[in-house]
Design an enzyme around this catalytic site. Structure first.
Site, PDB file in Angstrom:
ATOM      1  N   LYS A 130       0.845  -1.206   0.000  1.00  0.00           N
ATOM      2  CA  LYS A 130       0.000   0.000   0.000  1.00  0.00           C
ATOM      3  C   LYS A 130       0.874   1.248   0.000  1.00  0.00           C
ATOM      4  O   LYS A 130       0.597   2.209  -0.731  1.00  0.00           O
ATOM      5  CB  LYS A 130      -0.934   0.009   1.209  1.00  0.00           C
ATOM      6  N   LYS A 189      -0.175  12.041   4.996  1.00  0.00           N
ATOM      7  CA  LYS A 189      -0.036  10.988   6.007  1.00  0.00           C
ATOM      8  C   LYS A 189       0.639   9.762   5.402  1.00  0.00           C
ATOM      9  O   LYS A 189       1.586   9.209   5.966  1.00  0.00           O
ATOM     10  CB  LYS A 189      -1.406  10.616   6.570  1.00  0.00           C
TER      11      LYS A 189
END
Length: 133
Positions: free
Chosen positions: A9, A77
């Site tokens: 990811k 983030k």
């Protein structure tokens, strides 16, 4: 191994951010050169420069529509996760690090709530090119 999904990811977010940044730079380069942007992006999309990112974000770039899909805040983030994970395994990400800083700069300029295709706004600002929306 354990954690591979998170690593994949993170790698995805790295590729997406770098690809959006490259597309944003190409848009400003094309526009400042006087090239028909829509036609140029169509040509680029049909060649090796074509990508899912270019196909899905083309309209965002041409219309300067940065309504949130995947927000700059979230990509910020995720780029922090990429940077930390790379540091932990000793992987050097020179281009990824620069893009992470560009994402952080957009966020600091108040664009955190916009779609990540708003990386275009950062390139426009750096180029003295009027920003859309």
């Amino acid at each position: 191994p354990h954690g591979s999904g998170q690593t994949v990811k993170a790698a995805n977010q790295l590729i997406v951010a770098v690809n959006i940044q490259a597309c944003a730079e190409a848009v400003v380069f094309l526009e400042k050169s006087g090239v028909d942007l829509g036609a140029a992006l169509d040509v680029l999309g049909g060649g090796l420069a074509g990508s899912t990112v270019l196909a899905r974000k083309k309209d965002n770039f041409t219309t300067r529509d940065f309504r949130p899909g995947f927000r700059i805040d979230l990509h910020h983030k995720d780029m922090g996760i990429v940077t930390d994970a790379a540091r932990a395994v000793g992987a050097v990400l020179p281009v990824g690090s620069v893009v992470a800083q560009l994402v952080a700069a957009l966020r600091a300029q108040g664009d955190g709530g916009l779609d990540h295709s708003a990386l275009l706004r950062g390139v426009e600002r750096l180029s003295g090119h009027p920003t859309g929306n």
